[in-house]
Write a protein that holds these residues in place. Structure first.
Motif, PDB file in Angstrom:
ATOM      1  N   ARG A  45      13.487  26.498 -28.572  1.00 40.35           N
ATOM      2  CA  ARG A  45      12.967  26.302 -27.221  1.00 40.35           C
ATOM      3  C   ARG A  45      14.015  25.519 -26.432  1.00 40.35           C
ATOM      4  NH1 ARG A  45       6.672  25.563 -28.584  1.00 40.35           N
ATOM      5  NH2 ARG A  45       6.790  26.289 -30.727  1.00 40.35           N
ATOM      6  N   LEU A  46      14.336  25.981 -25.245  1.00 38.66           N
ATOM      7  CA  LEU A  46      15.362  25.350 -24.413  1.00 38.66           C
ATOM      8  C   LEU A  46      14.661  24.666 -23.242  1.00 38.66           C
ATOM      9  CD1 LEU A  46      18.017  28.216 -24.427  1.00 38.66           C
ATOM     10  CD2 LEU A  46      17.820  26.259 -25.993  1.00 38.66           C
ATOM     11  N   ILE A  47      14.469  23.372 -23.369  1.00 38.62           N
ATOM     12  CA  ILE A  47      13.593  22.614 -22.482  1.00 38.62           C
ATOM     13  C   ILE A  47      14.410  21.699 -21.578  1.00 38.62           C
ATOM     14  CG2 ILE A  47      11.706  20.945 -22.412  1.00 38.62           C
ATOM     15  CD1 ILE A  47      10.841  23.598 -23.616  1.00 38.62           C
ATOM     16  N   LEU A  48      14.400  21.960 -20.281  1.00 34.77           N
ATOM     17  CA  LEU A  48      15.025  21.048 -19.326  1.00 34.77           C
ATOM     18  C   LEU A  48      14.171  19.777 -19.256  1.00 34.77           C
ATOM     19  CD1 LEU A  48      15.864  23.734 -16.675  1.00 34.77           C
ATOM     20  CD2 LEU A  48      17.577  22.176 -17.635  1.00 34.77           C
ATOM     21  N   GLU A  49      14.727  18.676 -19.764  1.00 33.10           N
ATOM     22  CA  GLU A  49      13.987  17.410 -19.777  1.00 33.10           C
ATOM     23  C   GLU A  49      14.695  16.436 -18.828  1.00 33.10           C
ATOM     24  OE1 GLU A  49      12.023  14.374 -23.013  1.00 33.10           O
ATOM     25  OE2 GLU A  49      14.202  14.577 -22.967  1.00 33.10           O
ATOM     26  N   LEU A  50      14.246  16.414 -17.594  1.00 38.53           N
ATOM     27  CA  LEU A  50      14.920  15.661 -16.545  1.00 38.53           C
ATOM     28  C   LEU A  50      14.071  14.482 -16.096  1.00 38.53           C
ATOM     29  CD1 LEU A  50      16.267  18.620 -14.390  1.00 38.53           C
ATOM     30  CD2 LEU A  50      17.189  17.644 -16.505  1.00 38.53           C
ATOM     31  N   ARG A  51      14.746  13.417 -15.703  1.00 40.42           N
ATOM     32  CA  ARG A  51      14.020  12.238 -15.207  1.00 40.42           C
ATOM     33  C   ARG A  51      13.262  12.587 -13.929  1.00 40.42           C
ATOM     34  NH1 ARG A  51      17.521   8.138 -16.380  1.00 40.42           N
ATOM     35  NH2 ARG A  51      16.250   7.798 -18.234  1.00 40.42           N
ATOM     36  N   ASN A  52      13.883  13.368 -13.068  1.00 38.51           N
ATOM     37  CA  ASN A  52      13.245  13.804 -11.831  1.00 38.51           C
ATOM     38  C   ASN A  52      12.842  15.262 -11.994  1.00 38.51           C
ATOM     39  OD1 ASN A  52      12.573  14.620  -9.223  1.00 38.51           O
ATOM     40  ND2 ASN A  52      14.107  13.295  -8.260  1.00 38.51           N
ATOM     41  N   HIS A  53      11.554  15.499 -12.131  1.00 37.49           N
ATOM     42  CA  HIS A  53      11.086  16.871 -12.362  1.00 37.49           C
ATOM     43  C   HIS A  53      11.340  17.776 -11.165  1.00 37.49           C
ATOM     44  CE1 HIS A  53       8.088  15.479 -15.732  1.00 37.49           C
ATOM     45  NE2 HIS A  53       9.349  15.195 -15.979  1.00 37.49           N
ATOM     46  N   ASP A  54      11.572  17.181  -9.994  1.00 35.66           N
ATOM     47  CA  ASP A  54      11.888  17.990  -8.816  1.00 35.66           C
ATOM     48  C   ASP A  54      13.228  18.700  -8.960  1.00 35.66           C
ATOM     49  OD1 ASP A  54       9.553  17.150  -7.613  1.00 35.66           O
ATOM     50  OD2 ASP A  54      10.513  15.580  -6.414  1.00 35.66           O
ATOM     51  N   HIS A  55      14.060  18.268  -9.910  1.00 35.26           N
ATOM     52  CA  HIS A  55      15.393  18.840 -10.074  1.00 35.26           C
ATOM     53  C   HIS A  55      15.451  19.948 -11.132  1.00 35.26           C
ATOM     54  CE1 HIS A  55      17.322  14.853  -8.434  1.00 35.26           C
ATOM     55  NE2 HIS A  55      16.602  15.502  -7.527  1.00 35.26           N
ATOM     56  N   VAL A  56      14.304  20.314 -11.697  1.00 30.04           N
ATOM     57  CA  VAL A  56      14.287  21.322 -12.761  1.00 30.04           C
ATOM     58  C   VAL A  56      14.897  22.638 -12.294  1.00 30.04           C
ATOM     59  CG1 VAL A  56      12.741  22.846 -14.068  1.00 30.04           C
ATOM     60  CG2 VAL A  56      12.424  20.370 -14.149  1.00 30.04           C
ATOM     61  N   ARG A  57      14.499  23.111 -11.132  1.00 31.10           N
ATOM     62  CA  ARG A  57      15.003  24.409 -10.676  1.00 31.10           C
ATOM     63  C   ARG A  57      16.496  24.349 -10.368  1.00 31.10           C
ATOM     64  NH1 ARG A  57      10.472  27.741  -8.168  1.00 31.10           N
ATOM     65  NH2 ARG A  57       8.624  26.646  -8.872  1.00 31.10           N
ATOM     66  N   ALA A  58      16.954  23.221  -9.836  1.00 35.83           N
ATOM     67  CA  ALA A  58      18.383  23.078  -9.557  1.00 35.83           C
ATOM     68  C   ALA A  58      19.190  23.101 -10.852  1.00 35.83           C
ATOM     69  CB  ALA A  58      18.647  21.778  -8.789  1.00 35.83           C
ATOM     70  N   GLY A  59      18.676  22.420 -11.886  1.00 36.79           N
ATOM     71  CA  GLY A  59      19.349  22.441 -13.178  1.00 36.79           C
ATOM     72  C   GLY A  59      19.382  23.840 -13.763  1.00 36.79           C
ATOM     73  N   ALA A  60      18.272  24.546 -13.653  1.00 39.81           N
ATOM     74  CA  ALA A  60      18.218  25.923 -14.146  1.00 39.81           C
ATOM     75  C   ALA A  60      19.172  26.815 -13.362  1.00 39.81           C
ATOM     76  CB  ALA A  60      16.794  26.452 -14.053  1.00 39.81           C
ATOM     77  N   ALA A  61      19.239  26.602 -12.047  1.00 38.53           N
ATOM     78  CA  ALA A  61      20.114  27.418 -11.205  1.00 38.53           C
ATOM     79  C   ALA A  61      21.580  27.189 -11.560  1.00 38.53           C
ATOM     80  CB  ALA A  61      19.868  27.087  -9.730  1.00 38.53           C
ATOM     81  N   HIS A  62      21.932  25.957 -11.920  1.00 34.68           N
ATOM     82  CA  HIS A  62      23.312  25.674 -12.295  1.00 34.68           C
ATOM     83  C   HIS A  62      23.699  26.430 -13.559  1.00 34.68           C
ATOM     84  CE1 HIS A  62      27.021  23.397 -12.812  1.00 34.68           C
ATOM     85  NE2 HIS A  62      26.691  23.227 -14.089  1.00 34.68           N
TER      86      HIS A  62
END
Length: 271
Positions: free
Chosen positions: A246-263
Motif C-alpha cells: 500500500r502506497l500511503i501519502l502520510e502528510l502533516r497537512n492533509h490539504d497537500h495530499v493531491r499536490a504530493g500525488a500530482a508531483h
C-alpha cells in the motif's frame, strides 16, 4: 517499473476524508485511517467515530487500514507491567480495525539509533523475545481478524533489523512498513543507507509504505517534491516488488495530499 503506474493512497482522518472522498473513489485508492492511534480516542466512544467514518466511505472498495496506537510506549519494554499495557492498547487497535474492515495496522519499530551501536553487546535476541511477549496475543488476534500488522521504521539505522524481527515473529500476518521520511532522516542525520536501500532490504516482506518528503534533518511529513528524497530511485525499487505494498501519502497537512500525488504523477512514477 511495469507499464501501469502504481496507484497512490493516503493517510487521512475523520476531518479530512470528506475533502478527498472523490479522489479515493475514482481509483478505489488505499486508505489509512489515523484517528485511532490516540489513547483518548480508544478510551472514548470510538464506535461512534468509526460509524461516521464508515458512512463517509460508502462506495469505497480500496484496501483500508489504521495507524495503530504508539504514543508513550515501545513494543520491547523490559517491564512486564508495561508490556501488558502495550498489548492492551494494540488489541484495542485491532478491535477498531476489525470494526472498520481494515486489513492492516501500523505499529512502530522498537529499534533505536542507540541500538545500532550497542545491541550486539547487549542482547539482540532478548529484544526479539520481549517483542514476542508483547505481541503474542496481538498476533493471534490479527490472524483471526485477517489484519496484517506492519512494523514501521522510526529510528532504524539498519533496514534489515525490523525485517529480521518480522520474520522471527513467525506469522504471515506480520510484515514490514517503510516510512520514506524516517528513512531519509536516518540516512542524512545518522548515517543510514538511502531510502531505496530500505525497500531493497525489505523485499517482498514490504506490505506498506508511508510516502512523505523531508530535508533529512527532521520528520517533516512534507508532500513529495518539498524535500530531497530521490523519488525515482525509490519507485524504481518499489517497481521490483511483487508484494504490491500500500502506497500511503502520510502528510502533516492533509490539504497537500493531491499536490504530493500530482508531483509523483508528473515525474511519471505513480498516479
Amino acid at each position: 517499473m511495469s507499464e501501469s503506474l502504481l496507484v497512490l493512497g493516503a493517510a487521512l482522518s475523520i476531518k479530512s476524508i470528506p475533502a478527498h472522498r472523490d479522489w479515493l473513489l475514482e481509483r478505489q485508492r488505499d486508505l489509512e485511517i489515523q484517528d485511532f492511534s490516540r489513547a483518548e480516542v480508544l478510551d472514548s466512544d470510538w464506535r461512534a467515530i468509526a460509524c461516521d467514518i464508515k458512512a463517509m466511505l460508502d462506495g469505497h472498495t480500496g484496501r483500508r487500514g489504521i495507524h495503530g496506537p504508539f504514543w508513550g510506549f515501545k513494543i520491547d519494554s523490559h517491564d512486564p507491567l508495561i508490556r501488558r499495557a502495550v498489548t492492551k492498547r494494540l488489541l484495542q487497535g485491532l478491535e477498531v480495525a476489525e470494526f472498520l474492515g481494515a486489513t492492516h495496522m501500523v505499529i512502530h519499530s522498537p529499534y533505536t539509533t542507540w541500538d545500532y551501536n550497542n545491541l550486539d553487546s547487549e542482547n539482540r535476541e532478548g529484544l526479539i523475545e520481549r517483542v514476542r511477549a508483547t505481541l503474542g496475543d496481538v498476533i493471534a488476534r490479527a490472524e483471526q481478524a485477517g489484519c496484517e500488522i506492519v512494523i514501521e521504521n522510526i529510528e532504524d539505522k539498519d533496514p534489515k533489523d525490523r525485517v529480521h524481527l518480522a520474520k522471527a515473529l513467525g506469522s504471515a500476518k506480520v510484515r514490514v512498513s517503510l516510512d520514506t521520511g524516517h528513512a531519509n532522516y536516518a540516512h542524512h542525520s545518522t548515517g543510514a543507507p538511502p531510502v531505496d536501500h530500505y525497500v531493497d532490504a525489505a523485499g517482498d516482506m514490504l506490505a506498506h509504505v508511508h510516502l512523505q518528503d523531508t530535508d533529512g534533518y527532521g520528520d517533516r511529513h512534507w508532500a513529495p517534491g518539498e524535500g530531497n528524497i530521490p523519488w525515482a530511485a525509490v519507485f524504481r525499487a518499489l517497481g521490483q516488488l511483487t508484494s504490491k505494498p500500500r502506497l500511503i501519502l502520510e502528510l502533516r497537512n492533509h490539504d497537500h495530499v493531491r499536490a504530493g500525488a500530482a508531483h509523483l504523477k508528473a515525474l511519471g512514477l505513480a498516479e
